[in-house]
Design a protein around this motif. Structure first.
Motif, mmCIF file in Angstrom:
data_model
loop_
_atom_site.group_PDB
_atom_site.id
_atom_site.type_symbol
_atom_site.label_atom_id
_atom_site.label_comp_id
_atom_site.label_asym_id
_atom_site.label_seq_id
_atom_site.Cartn_x
_atom_site.Cartn_y
_atom_site.Cartn_z
ATOM 1 N N SER A 69 0.820 -1.207 0.000
ATOM 2 C CA SER A 69 0.000 0.000 0.000
ATOM 3 C C SER A 69 0.849 1.251 0.000
ATOM 4 N N SER A 70 2.109 1.133 0.451
ATOM 5 C CA SER A 70 2.980 2.298 0.465
ATOM 6 C C SER A 70 3.698 2.506 -0.856
ATOM 7 N N GLY A 71 3.530 1.577 -1.826
ATOM 8 C CA GLY A 71 4.121 1.782 -3.133
ATOM 9 C C GLY A 71 5.538 1.283 -3.250
ATOM 10 N N ARG A 72 5.939 0.313 -2.439
ATOM 11 C CA ARG A 72 7.304 -0.175 -2.490
ATOM 12 C C ARG A 72 7.358 -1.435 -3.341
ATOM 13 N N PRO A 73 8.323 -1.554 -4.281
ATOM 14 C CA PRO A 73 8.410 -2.787 -5.066
ATOM 15 C C PRO A 73 9.045 -3.898 -4.243
ATOM 16 N N LEU A 74 8.386 -5.055 -4.196
ATOM 17 C CA LEU A 74 8.921 -6.229 -3.534
ATOM 18 C C LEU A 74 8.703 -7.422 -4.452
ATOM 19 N N ALA A 75 9.440 -8.497 -4.206
ATOM 20 C CA ALA A 75 9.349 -9.678 -5.056
ATOM 21 C C ALA A 75 7.953 -10.286 -4.980
ATOM 22 N N GLN A 76 7.432 -10.672 -6.146
ATOM 23 C CA GLN A 76 6.093 -11.243 -6.184
ATOM 24 C C GLN A 76 6.142 -12.676 -5.675
ATOM 25 N N LYS A 129 7.536 -8.115 14.822
ATOM 26 C CA LYS A 129 6.668 -7.519 13.813
ATOM 27 C C LYS A 129 7.012 -6.054 13.586
ATOM 28 N N ILE A 130 7.383 -5.352 14.652
ATOM 29 C CA ILE A 130 7.833 -3.967 14.487
ATOM 30 C C ILE A 130 9.134 -3.931 13.691
ATOM 31 N N GLU A 131 10.056 -4.829 14.000
ATOM 32 C CA GLU A 131 11.327 -4.871 13.283
ATOM 33 C C GLU A 131 11.134 -5.236 11.821
ATOM 34 N N THR A 132 10.159 -6.102 11.533
ATOM 35 C CA THR A 132 9.916 -6.488 10.139
ATOM 36 C C THR A 132 9.450 -5.299 9.311
ATOM 37 N N ILE A 133 8.564 -4.488 9.859
ATOM 38 C CA ILE A 133 8.090 -3.305 9.139
ATOM 39 C C ILE A 133 9.256 -2.352 8.872
ATOM 40 N N ILE A 134 10.101 -2.149 9.870
ATOM 41 C CA ILE A 134 11.251 -1.254 9.706
ATOM 42 C C ILE A 134 12.214 -1.813 8.669
ATOM 43 N N ALA A 135 12.498 -3.120 8.741
ATOM 44 C CA ALA A 135 13.444 -3.724 7.798
ATOM 45 C C ALA A 135 12.931 -3.658 6.367
ATOM 46 N N ILE A 159 7.067 4.159 7.634
ATOM 47 C CA ILE A 159 7.144 3.329 8.835
ATOM 48 C C ILE A 159 6.132 3.803 9.867
ATOM 49 N N MET A 160 6.078 5.111 10.100
ATOM 50 C CA MET A 160 5.141 5.641 11.084
ATOM 51 C C MET A 160 3.695 5.415 10.658
ATOM 52 N N ASP A 161 3.413 5.558 9.381
ATOM 53 C CA ASP A 161 2.057 5.323 8.903
ATOM 54 C C ASP A 161 1.651 3.866 9.115
ATOM 55 N N ARG A 162 2.551 2.944 8.848
ATOM 56 C CA ARG A 162 2.224 1.526 8.996
ATOM 57 C C ARG A 162 2.104 1.126 10.464
ATOM 58 N N LEU A 163 2.914 1.718 11.328
ATOM 59 C CA LEU A 163 2.870 1.345 12.737
ATOM 60 C C LEU A 163 1.654 1.922 13.444
ATOM 61 N N PHE A 164 1.282 3.148 13.106
ATOM 62 C CA PHE A 164 0.221 3.821 13.842
ATOM 63 C C PHE A 164 -1.089 3.869 13.077
ATOM 64 N N SER A 165 -1.167 3.158 11.953
ATOM 65 C CA SER A 165 -2.471 2.993 11.300
ATOM 66 C C SER A 165 -3.214 1.893 12.033
ATOM 67 N N SER A 166 -4.451 2.127 12.386
ATOM 68 C CA SER A 166 -5.194 1.203 13.241
ATOM 69 C C SER A 166 -6.459 0.731 12.541
ATOM 70 N N GLN A 212 -7.001 8.789 18.447
ATOM 71 C CA GLN A 212 -5.763 8.119 18.113
ATOM 72 C C GLN A 212 -4.571 9.073 18.258
ATOM 73 N N GLN A 213 -3.444 8.479 18.612
ATOM 74 C CA GLN A 213 -2.235 9.276 18.765
ATOM 75 C C GLN A 213 -1.711 9.682 17.395
ATOM 76 N N ASN A 214 -1.284 10.925 17.274
ATOM 77 C CA ASN A 214 -0.753 11.445 16.027
ATOM 78 C C ASN A 214 0.761 11.523 16.127
ATOM 79 N N TRP A 215 1.418 11.117 15.062
ATOM 80 C CA TRP A 215 2.864 11.264 15.018
ATOM 81 C C TRP A 215 3.201 12.494 14.177
ATOM 82 N N ARG A 216 4.283 13.153 14.545
ATOM 83 C CA ARG A 216 4.664 14.402 13.891
ATOM 84 C C ARG A 216 6.169 14.442 13.674
#
Length: 851
Positions: A219-226, A299-305, A431-438, A446-450
């Protein structure tokens, strides 16, 4: 020349062909047929494509281009064809030996097959009769007579013949491999192995035949292996795995006595993490992560990686125990002070437990990268760090040992460093959008990141931003504009001064005097800071301005006037000339709010402060014949040069926004979870690591200048992983409390504590929950309905495969609570603490979902 070599070699021009004495075949008059073999199509494709180069890195190389060892698909001798002998010599000895054995084996087996072929060919009757009577005719293999139609058993010689034939077949299969080895001789280079050439050859054929994996995007538009869509179920049975004893509802004895136990606070969330078996506290500020907490952390580390790899960052793992030599060389051994964990080995060597890795990564990359052609470089790691926190507090937000993601970039110029900085900022936003999207549907704010502008502090650098999550438990103050996106830490925030706070005369300002040296004879420059009297100054801004002005000076800046003690420390008896004469010049630093005054008014205010500082009584003389400012500092430049304006005023809530002028700044508490810096040459220069820069061309002569060596432009980017876990735990706790309140208002039964306390539990987002489903079995060990559990697992898997979203492999984490020593009520309480989105109870009459 072998036909395969003729196909792979690039044809030479007509002149070269004529000079060799061999006439070139004229082109056919008829058009080329449309149908061709696969080998011809591949040869034609190779001729149309540009040469392929492969550049592996060689260890131990130094200098420009040392690491770019490449070989090309072009012919080796300026476009001429290779002869068969040249291709044979270009192969490695191992390849030549393999080919020789294969050819010899093929020749021997071919002769043996030729000898045995007479067994398989019918012999004419006339030839039989003409044969010698003493030499009996040898029967054919599996000979069949007219009397007996059954095949005869093969003789021992026939078995030997069959084995010889199979050996010949094996040799024939080895010949294509040997021929491919010979073809690769046209792509060889001295010093390159045939194994490396084979990989390059296969990669080239794969690219040119279209055998490249397709890509897909998240959803963030990053190319990854199919990957093929599918799902798997990872089931954890608590009776078979390590399951800690549930902690009591009371606070842990290791928590501070003044811990905030209000629902949703940091300390209350820490208590719930302890009670739910996520973590255990080893000592103050040091924690052990148990299976549920480790699942959440991974799971947090996977999103960051994923986001780091999407911007081509390479993951490394540096040691925790670091030598103190680099820290002393960079000067941060003293700057970090008591926050460093220091230790010595048995030989007296000094080490530190790494709180950050700027020195270590500079040594690593600086020793491997020697040319601008190897830049940019992006490396990152996720490791445990250590910092001697004087008072660990706020749960996982401020600890002595923590997991953190570090990323470092190395570029050739400051412009390229800023480009890398913007690229990493985009990854951080995702990363912040994926972690704090609920996906939790509860009525809770909801908490807002800035992203906030920030001061670089002890890290140094020219640009810095912080990533915050707004929360009352935060220790940082943010000033946010009500109209635009301007957000800054209060340490660096700027605002437009109000009209009633701007000075009108020299008496409306305050002058502070600073020194850059402790030398009692020659102290260099005297710094005069001018600000409005009815506004406060920001000490962090003042320190930054003084660091900028005193660039190159290693002495600590000290305030001389006015002093906090109210007295000027000077030996007036032995040195009656006063402390001003030791300064050779003066620099005036005025706040932007003082722009309402003329330069003469600012100079007049500084003169009064200097006269007061030079007088034993501390008062400025009122006589008209008192010395002027230039009388004290005759070597000072003109007024336009020694007067400069800076932002040193403290921005407060209610001030006008400096960005849009129409908005108003409001102050809020926030938790810092990430920080980014452009370090410049702060560490590469102090540690002495350079690279060969891109050669420049002289605009006048048009000739290339001598190649220079420059220092790396670095960037540093950090994210606190365990701190993110603490913030997400507070958010999940508040979501659960909001859900409980919603159910209570809707009349749904909700069992709380007898003391009136809130019900324990979390409500994690689906993509971060340690377990997506929880299945509760009855306490009786003899009545575990295993078939019902398998039915539920199959149902979960089908629902995941049918769910809309990105295609890919998904793992469903299911927790099965089959412990026989716990009642169903205790299991339901722990299911709430697991934070899973779905909780199922299996009974005698089947299964039902309770949440």
């Amino acid at each position: 020349m072998i036909p395969s070599l003729q196909r792979l070699s690039k044809p030479t021009d007509t002149a070269a062909s004529s000079s060799s004495g061999t006439p070139r075949r004229p082109p056919p008059s008829t058009p080329r047929p449309t149908s061709s073999t696969h080998a011809q199509r591949r040869a034609a494709a190779l001729e149309r494509q540009p040469p392929i180069t492969f550049a592996p890195r060689r260890s131990g190389a130094s200098g420009e281009g040392a690491s770019n060892t490449s070989f090309s698909a072009e012919p080796t001798k300026g476009g001429t064809k290779k002869t068969l002998w040249q291709s044979w010599l270009s192969l490695t000895p191992r390849t030549r030996m393999t080919m020789g054995i294969a050819v010899a084996l093929f020749s021997v087996t071919g002769m043996m097959v030729y000898k045995q072929v007479e067994y398989l060919v019918p012999v004419p009757k006339a030839q039989k009769e003409a044969s010698s009577p003493d030499e009996p005719h040898k029967p054919r293999l599996f000979a069949i007579t007219a009397v007996d139609r059954k095949p005869k058993a093969p003789a021992q010689e026939d078995v030997k013949t069959a084995s010889t034939a199979s050996t010949a077949l094996l040799a024939c299969l080895m010949l294509p491999m040997a021929a491919s080895r010979l073809r690769m001789g046209t792509f060889s280079k001295a010093g390159s192995s045939s194994q490396t050439q084979g990989r390059a050859w296969n990669a080239m054929l794969a690219r040119r035949s279209g055998m490249v994996e397709k890509s897909r995007t998240f959803s963030s538009g990053r190319p990854l292996a199919q990957r093929r869509k599918g799902s798997s179920v990872a089931t954890v049975y608590l009776s078979r795995s390590f399951s800690p004893v549930p902690a009591k509802a009371s606070a842990s004895p290791l928590l501070p006595s003044d811990a905030d136990s209000s629902p949703g606070s940091a300390d209350e969330s820490l208590s719930m993490l302890l009670r739910g078996g996520y973590i255990r506290q080893s000592s103050s500020g040091i924690f052990t992560f148990l299976p549920p907490g480790l699942n959440l952390l991974k799971k947090i580390e996977t999103i960051i990686a994923e986001e780091m790899e999407a911007i081509d960052a390479s993951r490394i793992d540096m040691p925790t125990l670091l030598s103190n030599k680099l820290w002393k060389k960079s000067g941060r051994d003293e700057a970090m002070g008591s926050e460093l964990y220091r230790l010595k080995d048995r030989k007296g060597g000094e080490f530190v437990l790494g709180p950050t890795y700027e020195e270590e990564v500079t040594k690593l990359v600086g020793g491997e990268v020697h040319s601008y052609k190897q830049l940019p470089v992006k490396v990152y790691q996720m490791t445990r760090k250590h910092r001697d926190e004087p008072r660990p507090r706020l749960g996982l937000l401020r600890t002595r040992e923590f997991v953190m993601k570090d990323m470092y970039t190395f570029d050739a110029s400051i412009d390229e460093a800023k480009k890398s900085y913007q690229e990493v900022q985009g990854a951080y936003e995702r990363i912040m959008d994926r972690l704090f999207s609920s996906d939790v549907e509860v009525d809770v704010k909801q908490q807002n990141w800035r992203i906030a502008q920030a001061d670089s502090g002890a890290m140094g650098g020219i640009l810095s931003h912080e990533y915050h999550v707004e929360d009352p438990a935060g220790e940082d103050d943010l000033l946010v504009c009500s109209s635009c996106s301007y957000t800054a830490n209060s340490e660096l925030a700027a605002s437009r001064p109000a009209g009633d706070t701007m000075p009108l005369v020299s008496a409306d300002v305050v002058v502070r005097l600073y020194s850059l040296s402790n030398d009692p004879v020659n102290a260099g420059s005297l710094l005069a800071l001018v600000s409005a009297r009815n506004s406060s100054i920001n000490e962090v801004k003042v320190a930054g301005v003084l660091r900028t002005v005193s660039a190159g000076s290693k002495a600590a800046v000290q305030q001389l006037y006015p002093t906090k003690q109210g007295e000027i420390h000077w030996d007036w008896k032995d040195r009656p000339e006063g402390p001003v004469v030791r300064f050779s010049q003066i620099k005036i630093l005025a706040d932007h709010s003082c722009s309402s005054l003329s330069p003469d008014d600012i100079t007049e205010a500084v003169e009064e402060a200097v006269l007061s500082y030079s007088d034993p009584s501390g008062d400025a003389p009122s006589s008209s014949d008192s010395p002027r400012l230039l009388d004290f500092f005759p070597s000072s430049p003109s007024q336009e040069d020694f007067l400069s304006y800076h932002d040193v005023r403290l921005a407060e809530s209610g001030s006008s926004c400096v960005s849009c002028s129409s908005g108003t700044l409001t102050q809020s508490k926030a938790i810092e979870v990430g920080h980014t810096f452009i370090l410049g040459t702060r560490y590469s220069q102090s540690l002495g690591y350079q690279f060969a820069a891109r050669p420049e061309v002289d605009t006048e002569t048009g000739k290339q200048k001598a190649q220079e060596r420059r220092y790396f432009q670095m960037g540093c980017y950090g994210i606190g992983v365990t701190r993110l876990m603490g913030v997400l735990a507070m958010k999940a706790r508040r979501s659960f409390l909001a859900l409980q309140q919603t159910q209570d208002s809707a009349g749904v039964a909700s069992k709380g504590d007898a003391s009136g306390e809130s019900k324990p539990g979390f409500l994690w987002p689906k993509h971060l929950a340690p377990y997506s489903h929880v299945i509760l079995l009855p306490p009786s060990a003899a009545s575990h309905p295993q078939k019902e559990v398998e039915t539920l697992l199959t149902r979960f898997q089908r629902e995941q495969e049918a769910a809309p979203g990105d295609e890919g492999e998904h793992t469903i984490s299911v927790l099965v609570d089959d412990r026989p020593n716990l009642s169903m009520g205790a299991k339901l309480t722990e299911a709430d603490l697991s934070g899973a989105g779905e909780v199922w109870v299996v009974g005698k009459e089947g299964s039902r979902r309770v949440r």
